[in-house]
Design an enzyme around this catalytic site. Structure first.
Site, mmCIF file in Angstrom:
data_model
loop_
_atom_site.group_PDB
_atom_site.id
_atom_site.type_symbol
_atom_site.label_atom_id
_atom_site.label_comp_id
_atom_site.label_asym_id
_atom_site.label_seq_id
_atom_site.Cartn_x
_atom_site.Cartn_y
_atom_site.Cartn_z
ATOM 1 N N GLU A 292 0.658 -1.286 0.024
ATOM 2 C CA GLU A 292 -0.084 -0.045 0.153
ATOM 3 C C GLU A 292 0.791 1.226 0.038
ATOM 4 O O GLU A 292 0.640 2.147 0.780
ATOM 5 C CB GLU A 292 -0.852 0.008 1.260
ATOM 6 C CG GLU A 292 -1.890 -1.187 1.296
ATOM 7 C CD GLU A 292 -2.596 -1.283 2.347
ATOM 8 O OE1 GLU A 292 -2.525 -0.328 3.342
ATOM 9 O OE2 GLU A 292 -3.691 -2.200 2.369
ATOM 10 N N GLU B 287 -5.941 -11.365 -1.135
ATOM 11 C CA GLU B 287 -6.608 -10.830 0.027
ATOM 12 C C GLU B 287 -8.153 -10.764 -0.443
ATOM 13 O O GLU B 287 -8.997 -9.940 0.160
ATOM 14 C CB GLU B 287 -6.193 -9.640 0.979
ATOM 15 C CG GLU B 287 -5.127 -9.293 1.099
ATOM 16 C CD GLU B 287 -4.671 -8.379 1.918
ATOM 17 O OE1 GLU B 287 -5.505 -7.513 2.385
ATOM 18 O OE2 GLU B 287 -3.518 -7.779 1.856
HETATM 19 C C1 GLA Z 1 -5.015 -4.654 4.120
HETATM 20 C C2 GLA Z 1 -3.857 -5.550 4.769
HETATM 21 C C3 GLA Z 1 -3.987 -6.830 5.479
HETATM 22 C C4 GLA Z 1 -5.115 -6.834 6.167
HETATM 23 C C5 GLA Z 1 -6.208 -6.220 5.518
HETATM 24 C C6 GLA Z 1 -7.508 -6.160 6.398
HETATM 25 O O1 GLA Z 1 -5.528 -5.068 3.193
HETATM 26 O O2 GLA Z 1 -2.854 -5.856 3.707
HETATM 27 O O3 GLA Z 1 -3.053 -7.218 6.170
HETATM 28 O O4 GLA Z 1 -4.839 -6.068 7.544
HETATM 29 O O5 GLA Z 1 -5.843 -5.023 5.113
HETATM 30 O O6 GLA Z 1 -7.779 -7.035 7.287
#
Ligand code: GLA
Length: 340
Positions: free
Chosen positions: A138, A248
């Site tokens: 990020e 994710e």
């Molecule tokens: C982001 C992070 C993850 C996690 C998610 C929410 O996407 O990369 O590690 O913390 O948020 O749980």
């Protein structure tokens, strides 16, 4: 090694890509059989993050990470590493001098040497076993303006004032395990303005010879997600020669502007939209299988997902398994594709 006979999603996708889940030690006590049956890849939900493994200077705590790692290893599953450099879940001490004052631009070598120590310690511990790492998480700005490129509220950026900290992070990870696949990971990778900025970063890293091998699309979606934009992102990023992973995945039943709403039961129309969307996403991923090397869900069951507390406390139903660990209709959409 014990060759497990599988019958879940990972087995259905064995000719496509790995299928993983983000897991923590509590989920292991609650759903280890489900995890073993359905998945062949594991990510630590929080346990390998900076503040989890390195809470204070010189102190490393790997117990929880090792619990998840050892489960993956003993079950012959792949393990993704997550994550080394992120502005969240990182102790503020990393960005301060011994007097507790913020490091500035002239102190960036201090930051880099701390990053190097941390990355070497963590990556070498699991070298040869954790096959890939989300090295930087990020780092790109969410702004629509193309002039706002890197995320400026990251303390890494505030000290580095450039993408140099990102280059260093990849270089340190590569030094620590030259066989590991190294990823840049982010959310909103399907938003056109952000997609362009991520592309710009990746291209710049590649041109400078930085060892980046993959792009992680977090894929925290909701039922309004536009699969066409996902297609464009997969095509654009893989045109750089990078492997793409969905890192994710979850699909919230709430639309972005629905703060303050909480369903005590999942509404049928929303679950139908979610089911269709899971089906469309996996149809696209199968089509793009040559560009994709892994798909990971963020969690295991609806009731244990982080979305029950973020962006606020409310019931969400974002995954393929319900609170009783039973497959939802979306599961069938994802798995029953033979002949399609
Ligand atoms: C982001 C992070 C993850 C996690 C998610 C929410 O996407 O990369 O590690 O913390 O948020 O749980």
């Amino acid at each position: 090694m014990d060759k497990k006979i599988k019958s879940g999603i990972a087995d259905a996708y064995k000719n496509y890509f790995n299928i993983g889940a983000a897991i923590n030690p509590e989920l292991l006590s609650f759903g280890s059989e489900l995890i073993r049956t359905e998945f062949n890849s594991i990510t630590c939900e929080n346990e390998m993050k900076f503040s989890s493994v390195h809470p204070t200077p010189g102190k490393y705590t790997f117990d929880r990470a090792d619990t998840v790692f050892n489960f993956a290893l003993s079950n012959n599953m792949k393990m993704r590493g997550h994550t080394l450099v992120w502005h969240n879940q990182t102790g503020s001490w990393l960005f301060e001098n011994d007097n507790g004052e913020k490091l500035g631009k002239t102190d960036k070598e201090i930051l880099y040497s701390r990053m190097k120590e941390h990355i070497h310690m963590v990556v070498k511990r699991y070298a040869g076993k954790v096959y890939c790492w989300d090295v930087v998480n990020e780092a790109i700005s969410d702004s629509d303006s193309e002039n706002e490129y890197l995320r400026t509220d990251s303390p890494y950026y505030q000290i580095s004032e450039s993408e140099e900290y990102i280059e260093k992070a990849f270089a340190y990870a590569h030094e620590a395990d030259s066989d590991a696949l190294l990823f840049y990971n982010d959310y909103s990778t399907e938003v056109p303005a952000k997609r362009e900025k991520i592309y710009r970063l990746l291209k710049s890293l590649i041109n400078k010879g930085v060892p980046v091998h993959g792009i992680g699309l977090q894929a925290h979606y909701n039922i309004c997600c536009d699969v066409n934009e996902l297609r464009k992102s997969i095509d654009l990023f893989s045109s750089l020669g990078l492997t793409v992973q969905i890192t994710e995945l979850d699909i919230s039943v709430y639309k972005p502007d629905e703060r303050g709403m909480s369903f005590s039961e999942p509404p049928a129309d929303r679950i139908n939209s979610q089911t269709e969307l899971y089906g469309e996403i996996f149809a696209l991923l199968r089509e793009k299988k040559d560009k994709i090397s892994g798909v990971t869900f963020w969690g295991l069951t609806d009731n244990t997902s982080w979305l029950n507390t973020f962006p606020e406390k409310r019931n969400d139903y974002p995954l393929l398994f319900d609170a009783n660990q039973k497959p939802k209709e979306a599961y069938g959409k994802v798995v029953d594709f033979a002949g399609k």
